[in-house]
Design a protein around this motif. Structure first.
Motif, mmCIF file in Angstrom:
data_model
loop_
_atom_site.group_PDB
_atom_site.id
_atom_site.type_symbol
_atom_site.label_atom_id
_atom_site.label_comp_id
_atom_site.label_asym_id
_atom_site.label_seq_id
_atom_site.Cartn_x
_atom_site.Cartn_y
_atom_site.Cartn_z
ATOM 1 N N ALA A 104 0.682 -1.102 0.269
ATOM 2 C CA ALA A 104 0.044 0.376 0.164
ATOM 3 C C ALA A 104 1.081 1.099 -0.093
ATOM 4 C CB ALA A 104 -1.011 0.136 1.495
ATOM 5 N N ALA A 105 1.423 1.255 0.599
ATOM 6 C CA ALA A 105 2.828 2.513 0.790
ATOM 7 C C ALA A 105 3.355 2.776 -0.446
ATOM 8 C CB ALA A 105 3.517 2.400 2.613
ATOM 9 N N ALA A 106 4.093 1.963 -1.069
ATOM 10 C CA ALA A 106 4.666 1.336 -2.433
ATOM 11 C C ALA A 106 3.749 2.907 -3.331
ATOM 12 C CB ALA A 106 4.838 0.088 -3.230
ATOM 13 N N VAL A 107 1.862 1.651 -4.048
ATOM 14 C CA VAL A 107 1.409 2.367 -4.267
ATOM 15 C C VAL A 107 0.777 3.566 -4.152
ATOM 16 C CG1 VAL A 107 -1.158 1.633 -5.019
ATOM 17 C CG2 VAL A 107 0.069 -0.070 -4.869
ATOM 18 N N LEU A 108 1.214 3.919 -3.532
ATOM 19 C CA LEU A 108 1.109 5.688 -2.922
ATOM 20 C C LEU A 108 1.987 6.295 -3.298
ATOM 21 C CD1 LEU A 108 -1.406 8.182 -1.046
ATOM 22 C CD2 LEU A 108 0.303 7.101 0.793
ATOM 23 N N ALA A 109 3.270 6.287 -2.950
ATOM 24 C CA ALA A 109 4.276 6.985 -3.059
ATOM 25 C C ALA A 109 4.168 6.704 -5.176
ATOM 26 C CB ALA A 109 5.416 6.350 -3.188
ATOM 27 N N GLU A 110 4.015 5.671 -5.811
ATOM 28 C CA GLU A 110 4.042 5.695 -7.201
ATOM 29 C C GLU A 110 2.492 6.859 -7.762
ATOM 30 O OE1 GLU A 110 2.555 2.025 -10.549
ATOM 31 O OE2 GLU A 110 3.406 1.495 -8.995
ATOM 32 N N VAL A 111 1.522 6.959 -7.182
ATOM 33 C CA VAL A 111 1.045 7.674 -7.820
ATOM 34 C C VAL A 111 1.205 8.806 -7.261
ATOM 35 C CG1 VAL A 111 -1.467 7.823 -7.352
ATOM 36 C CG2 VAL A 111 -1.303 5.612 -7.198
ATOM 37 N N GLN A 112 1.436 9.283 -6.009
ATOM 38 C CA GLN A 112 2.412 10.878 -5.578
ATOM 39 C C GLN A 112 3.106 11.178 -6.819
ATOM 40 O OE1 GLN A 112 4.766 11.925 -4.773
ATOM 41 N NE2 GLN A 112 4.215 14.080 -4.707
ATOM 42 N N ARG A 113 3.730 10.069 -7.190
ATOM 43 C CA ARG A 113 4.965 10.573 -8.304
ATOM 44 C C ARG A 113 4.562 11.498 -9.838
ATOM 45 N NH1 ARG A 113 7.980 6.770 -5.591
ATOM 46 N NH2 ARG A 113 7.025 4.788 -7.335
ATOM 47 N N ALA A 114 3.320 9.957 -9.806
ATOM 48 C CA ALA A 114 2.413 10.482 -11.801
ATOM 49 C C ALA A 114 1.974 11.734 -11.204
ATOM 50 C CB ALA A 114 1.612 9.611 -11.308
ATOM 51 N N MET A 115 0.773 12.264 -9.639
ATOM 52 C CA MET A 115 0.596 13.272 -9.434
ATOM 53 C C MET A 115 1.222 14.119 -8.580
ATOM 54 S SD MET A 115 -3.129 11.398 -9.465
ATOM 55 C CE MET A 115 -4.085 10.973 -10.815
ATOM 56 N N PRO A 116 1.951 14.734 -9.235
ATOM 57 C CA PRO A 116 3.004 15.418 -7.806
ATOM 58 C C PRO A 116 2.889 16.872 -7.558
ATOM 59 C CG PRO A 116 3.155 16.196 -10.503
ATOM 60 C CD PRO A 116 2.691 15.406 -10.795
ATOM 61 N N ARG A 117 1.262 17.620 -8.248
ATOM 62 C CA ARG A 117 0.574 18.244 -7.562
ATOM 63 C C ARG A 117 -0.151 18.296 -6.706
ATOM 64 N NH1 ARG A 117 -0.562 22.377 -12.730
ATOM 65 N NH2 ARG A 117 2.155 22.871 -13.360
ATOM 66 N N VAL A 118 -0.579 16.844 -6.557
ATOM 67 C CA VAL A 118 -1.484 16.447 -5.113
ATOM 68 C C VAL A 118 -0.922 15.886 -4.388
ATOM 69 C CG1 VAL A 118 -3.176 15.373 -4.787
ATOM 70 C CG2 VAL A 118 -3.201 15.575 -7.176
ATOM 71 N N PRO A 280 -8.039 12.094 -8.457
ATOM 72 C CA PRO A 280 -6.896 11.812 -7.902
ATOM 73 C C PRO A 280 -7.125 10.690 -6.405
ATOM 74 C CG PRO A 280 -7.130 14.237 -7.895
ATOM 75 C CD PRO A 280 -7.588 14.034 -8.336
ATOM 76 N N ALA A 281 -8.441 10.456 -5.781
ATOM 77 C CA ALA A 281 -8.720 9.474 -5.256
ATOM 78 C C ALA A 281 -8.529 8.404 -6.213
ATOM 79 C CB ALA A 281 -10.185 9.894 -4.187
ATOM 80 N N ARG A 282 -9.615 8.309 -7.294
ATOM 81 C CA ARG A 282 -9.940 7.428 -8.465
ATOM 82 C C ARG A 282 -9.208 6.152 -8.466
ATOM 83 N NH1 ARG A 282 -12.656 9.643 -10.999
ATOM 84 N NH2 ARG A 282 -15.294 9.279 -9.672
ATOM 85 N N ALA A 283 -7.779 7.327 -8.951
ATOM 86 C CA ALA A 283 -6.447 6.763 -9.297
ATOM 87 C C ALA A 283 -6.052 6.078 -7.894
ATOM 88 C CB ALA A 283 -5.348 8.489 -9.720
ATOM 89 N N LEU A 284 -5.613 6.932 -7.186
ATOM 90 C CA LEU A 284 -5.462 5.063 -5.919
ATOM 91 C C LEU A 284 -5.396 4.502 -5.966
ATOM 92 C CD1 LEU A 284 -3.408 5.499 -3.333
ATOM 93 C CD2 LEU A 284 -4.586 6.710 -2.411
ATOM 94 N N ALA A 285 -6.874 4.808 -5.715
ATOM 95 C CA ALA A 285 -8.521 3.197 -5.926
ATOM 96 C C ALA A 285 -8.129 2.381 -6.595
ATOM 97 C CB ALA A 285 -10.281 3.458 -5.843
ATOM 98 N N GLU A 286 -7.888 2.798 -7.996
ATOM 99 C CA GLU A 286 -7.737 1.226 -9.236
ATOM 100 C C GLU A 286 -6.135 1.216 -8.811
ATOM 101 O OE1 GLU A 286 -9.866 0.326 -11.205
ATOM 102 O OE2 GLU A 286 -11.663 2.161 -9.927
#
Length: 290
Positions: A104-118, A280-286
């Motif tokens: 979960a932590a790795a996924v969160l970090a990956e999505v954050q890198r894809a959306m640096p403004r969030v 952004p939340a949908r991208a994280l959930a997916e």
């Protein structure tokens, strides 16, 4: 029934004092007294004894209804706000301790890198807090885990229209100290352990009332209470002989042996829960789904 009056009633009943509730709510004591009197007039009955302040039988019954009612109202408000299409500058992922895994932590970090403004945040909390937080909008996405029968849902509070999807299932294990006589067993029956002593750790392990319900048995007495979300701290207590705990497998902590529960058949399940999602939340959930 006016929800503002209901909230005031809950505050007074919880605080056991009109003055303390007034301070908590930011009202004068006179305003709180008037609101309680208005609610009692509306319902046609006395809800609170005044000296000392305590719920009457009618008040106690109303308290049973008040929590779910106020939670559903907060959830409805949050759901409407989410659907308004307001842009999200932050996304908060709430997770229970065993659900907030390294993946979960790795996924969160990956999505954050894809959306640096969030701005993404990970918050660890108990099951009820995560489910309630998602329903009321303080959390955008939730990961919850728990032990249940294979065909039953996870025991979560009635928090409104939350979508839930299963992410993973694993064995449910009783955590024993390695020196325990049953630590080497191939399996155990839950009801056979009703006379054992257990650690009450509701935010990490299976809560004791749920253990009794799963085993259809009384007992499961508490020797030690553990408040917190640190799984390592709980396992250290098990290893030290403070009591048993029902947890997900596998267990790799030194001094702890995990024995599967086969009577009744139980599983440890991790679920993704959410309401209406911003992009952004949908991208994280997916990304969290396998």
């Amino acid at each position: 029934m006016d929800p503002h009056l209901l909230r005031t009633f809950v505050a007074v009943a919880s605080a056991g004092s009109f003055s303390a509730a007034a301070q908590e709510l930011g009202y004068t004591q006179s305003a709180v007294s008037q609101q309680i009197a208005a609610l009692e007039s509306d319902l046609g009955t006395t809800l609170l004894h005044r000296r000392p302040v305590a719920p009457t039988d009618a008040g106690a019954r109303l308290l049973e209804h008040a929590g779910p009612i106020l939670l559903r109202l907060s959830a409805a408000r949050a759901d409407v706000i989410r659907l308004s299409g307001q842009p999200a500058a932050t996304v908060v992922l709430g997770a229970t301790p065993f659900a907030g895994s390294a993946r979960a932590a790795a996924v969160l970090a990956e999505v954050q890198r894809a959306m640096p403004r969030v701005r993404f945040t990970l918050l660890l909390a108990g099951r009820d807090a995560v489910a309630t937080g998602v329903a009321t909008g303080t959390l955008d996405v939730g990961l919850v885990d728990g032990v249940t029968a294979p065909s039953d849902p996870l025991p979560l509070p009635d928090a409104g229209q939350l979508a839930a999807s299963v992410l993973a299932e694993s064995a449910a294990l009783v955590a024993f100290p390695t020196g325990h006589p049953l630590a080497g067993r191939a399996s155990v029956g839950l009801a056979d352990l009703s006379d054992a002593t257990w650690i009450d750790a509701p935010d990490v392990a299976t809560p004791l009332p749920q253990l009794r319900a799963l085993a259809h048995s009384g007992g499961f007495r508490e020797r030690f209470t553990y408040q917190g979300t640190d799984t390592g701290g709980l396992l250290a207590l098990v290893a030290a002989g403070a009591g048993l705990a029902l947890l997900p497998g596998p267990l790799t902590h030194p001094g702890v042996a995990g024995v599967p529960v086969t009577r009744p058949r139980l599983v440890h399940r991790t679920e993704l829960v959410h309401g209406s999602l911003t992009p952004p939340a949908r991208a994280l959930a997916e990304a969290l789904r396998p």
